[in-house]
Enzyme design. Structure first.
Site, mmCIF file in Angstrom:
data_model
loop_
_atom_site.group_PDB
_atom_site.id
_atom_site.type_symbol
_atom_site.label_atom_id
_atom_site.label_comp_id
_atom_site.label_asym_id
_atom_site.label_seq_id
_atom_site.Cartn_x
_atom_site.Cartn_y
_atom_site.Cartn_z
ATOM 1 N N ASP A 111 0.863 -1.178 0.000
ATOM 2 C CA ASP A 111 0.000 0.000 0.000
ATOM 3 C C ASP A 111 0.899 1.228 0.000
ATOM 4 O OD1 ASP A 111 -2.896 -0.985 0.547
ATOM 5 O OD2 ASP A 111 -1.732 -2.035 2.070
ATOM 6 N N ARG B 68 4.213 2.871 2.840
ATOM 7 C CA ARG B 68 5.107 1.984 3.586
ATOM 8 C C ARG B 68 6.569 2.341 3.349
ATOM 9 N NH1 ARG B 68 0.437 1.110 5.988
ATOM 10 N NH2 ARG B 68 -0.971 -0.278 4.832
ATOM 11 N N ARG C 144 -7.385 10.160 1.342
ATOM 12 C CA ARG C 144 -6.826 9.115 0.487
ATOM 13 C C ARG C 144 -7.576 9.030 -0.840
ATOM 14 N NH1 ARG C 144 -7.594 4.056 4.113
ATOM 15 N NH2 ARG C 144 -6.647 3.030 2.297
ATOM 16 N N LYS D 268 -9.721 0.514 -5.524
ATOM 17 C CA LYS D 268 -10.386 0.203 -4.253
ATOM 18 C C LYS D 268 -11.182 1.422 -3.790
ATOM 19 C CE LYS D 268 -6.357 1.404 -1.386
ATOM 20 N NZ LYS D 268 -5.244 0.890 -0.570
ATOM 21 N N HIS D 269 -12.194 1.219 -2.968
ATOM 22 C CA HIS D 269 -12.710 -0.016 -2.363
ATOM 23 C C HIS D 269 -14.050 -0.290 -3.017
ATOM 24 C CE1 HIS D 269 -10.079 1.988 0.593
ATOM 25 N NE2 HIS D 269 -9.713 0.772 0.945
ATOM 26 N N HIS E 155 -11.834 -0.587 9.686
ATOM 27 C CA HIS E 155 -10.855 -1.322 10.486
ATOM 28 C C HIS E 155 -11.428 -1.668 11.864
ATOM 29 C CE1 HIS E 155 -8.232 0.690 7.522
ATOM 30 N NE2 HIS E 155 -7.448 -0.368 7.685
ATOM 31 N N ASP F 183 -10.680 -6.766 0.862
ATOM 32 C CA ASP F 183 -9.902 -5.971 1.799
ATOM 33 C C ASP F 183 -9.464 -6.939 2.903
ATOM 34 O OD1 ASP F 183 -8.694 -3.816 3.048
ATOM 35 O OD2 ASP F 183 -10.483 -2.545 3.012
#
Length: 336
Positions: free
Chosen positions: A64, A72, A134, A164-165, A177, A245
């Site tokens: 990601d 990352r 995002r 996504k998503h 999450h 996901d």
């Protein structure tokens, strides 16, 4: 024989003997890297090579790397990127293409060939903060233009994008999450806005599902809803590889075997399990089994879209974007 119907996370900076034995037996379709797997460029490149050698094939390795909060790869070895929404609104489609092309060069240099981006959800006033910046625009047309440019930039750099998503996360006011978001919008409103970017980008090779309940269509989260996956395939028209996901997110309920089975039964092709204990990974792998013939065909078609990076002047794109390249000697420069 096809690979397992899973994409799994990796424990740390190096591939240990025990983990390698587990991965060889599990034979996941792909693997995904997180910050826990990232130190220096040479270390990441060694890890991706070791992972592929362990599986005995050119398996996809995902990450990601959106920019903003979700990236990352970070300084000093890699570029720092603004949040996607900020750059999309200030620079438009050209900036988003250039940004993705540079990101792809950074990823390809490390042996990473799939990026879980662009986020094609529409940012609204009530979009949860975990997602809002995002996104790539405040309306469907802007998201379509910026997401298409982003996807094309990745593909030009030899990296597969994952839209996504699906079929749209922008109306969610909860963080999936931690909770299952419930969207109560009417079907016609969803079709006119939220679903539109995914329909416009339905030709792309890979997508990720949303852990969201759309009350206009079903009581189950989209990831585990046959009506929603049917809508994605038939109405939105997406024919590529559909991954879930992360099934470890708290929007889903039940054990990992139950989550895995429900996702695949609904029509997802492959299950993503990013973080967990070895026992949880084993439970997921056992429940997932092998890719179905249809999923294996979609997976093969997706990987066939990988191509050598097209030549580009990375330094010129850096200057255009106003970003700083990593310090000399970091090993992360790529001019493919």
């Amino acid at each position: 024989m096809s690979s397992g119907a899973t994409i799994l996370g990796v424990e740390g900076l190096v591939l240990g003997r025990d983990e390698a034995a587990f991965l060889r037996a599990a034979d996941p379709w792909g693997l995904i890297l997180f910050a826990r797997n990232i130190d220096r460029p040479e270390q990441v490149a060694r890890l991706t090579a070791d992972l592929r050698a362990c599986l005995g094939r050119d398996a996809p390795i995902l990450i990601d790397q959106e920019g903003g909060r979700v990236q990352r790869l970070r300084a000093p070895h890699w570029r720092e990127w603004p949040a996607p929404l900020d750059q999309a609104l200030s620079g438009g489609a050209r900036a988003m293409w250039a940004r993705a092309r540079v990101q792809a060069a950074e990823l390809a240099a490390l042996g990473i060939d799939v990026n879980c981006a662009p986020t094609c959800d529409i940012a609204g006033d009530l979009t949860h903060p975990f997602l809002r910046n995002r996104c790539m625009g405040l309306d469907a047309a802007t998201v379509i233009a910026n997401a298409r440019a982003t996807a094309e930039g990745f593909l030009a750099g030899g990296v597969l994008p994952v839209i996504k998503h699906m079929p749209g996360h922008g109306r969610a006011t909860a963080d999936s999450h931690k909770h299952l978001p419930v969207v109560t919008a009417a079907a016609e409103d969803l079709r006119a806005s939220d679903f539109a970017p995914f329909a416009a980008l339905a030709d792309l090779p890979m997508a990720m599902s949303a852990h969201i309940r759309f009350t206009a269509f079903d009581d189950a989260p989209a990831t585990q809803s046959a009506p929603m996956i049917g809508l994605i395939r038939e109405e939105i028209g997406f024919g590529g590889l559909l991954m879930t996901d992360d099934i470890g997110m708290e929007a889903l309920s039940g054990g990992f075997a139950e989550r895995t089975a429900a996702s695949l039964a609904a029509g997802c092709d492959v299950v993503l399990h990013c973080n967990g204990t070895r026992a949880e990974f084993e439970e997921t792998v056992a429940a997932a089994g092998r890719l179905s013939p249809q999923a294996a065909a979609r997976a093969e078609a997706a990987l066939a879209c990988r191509r050598a990076p097209e030549p580009v002047d990375i330094a010129a794109l850096d200057a255009e974007l106003g970003v700083s390249a990593p310090v000399a000697g970091s090993g992360s420069e790529a001019h493919g």
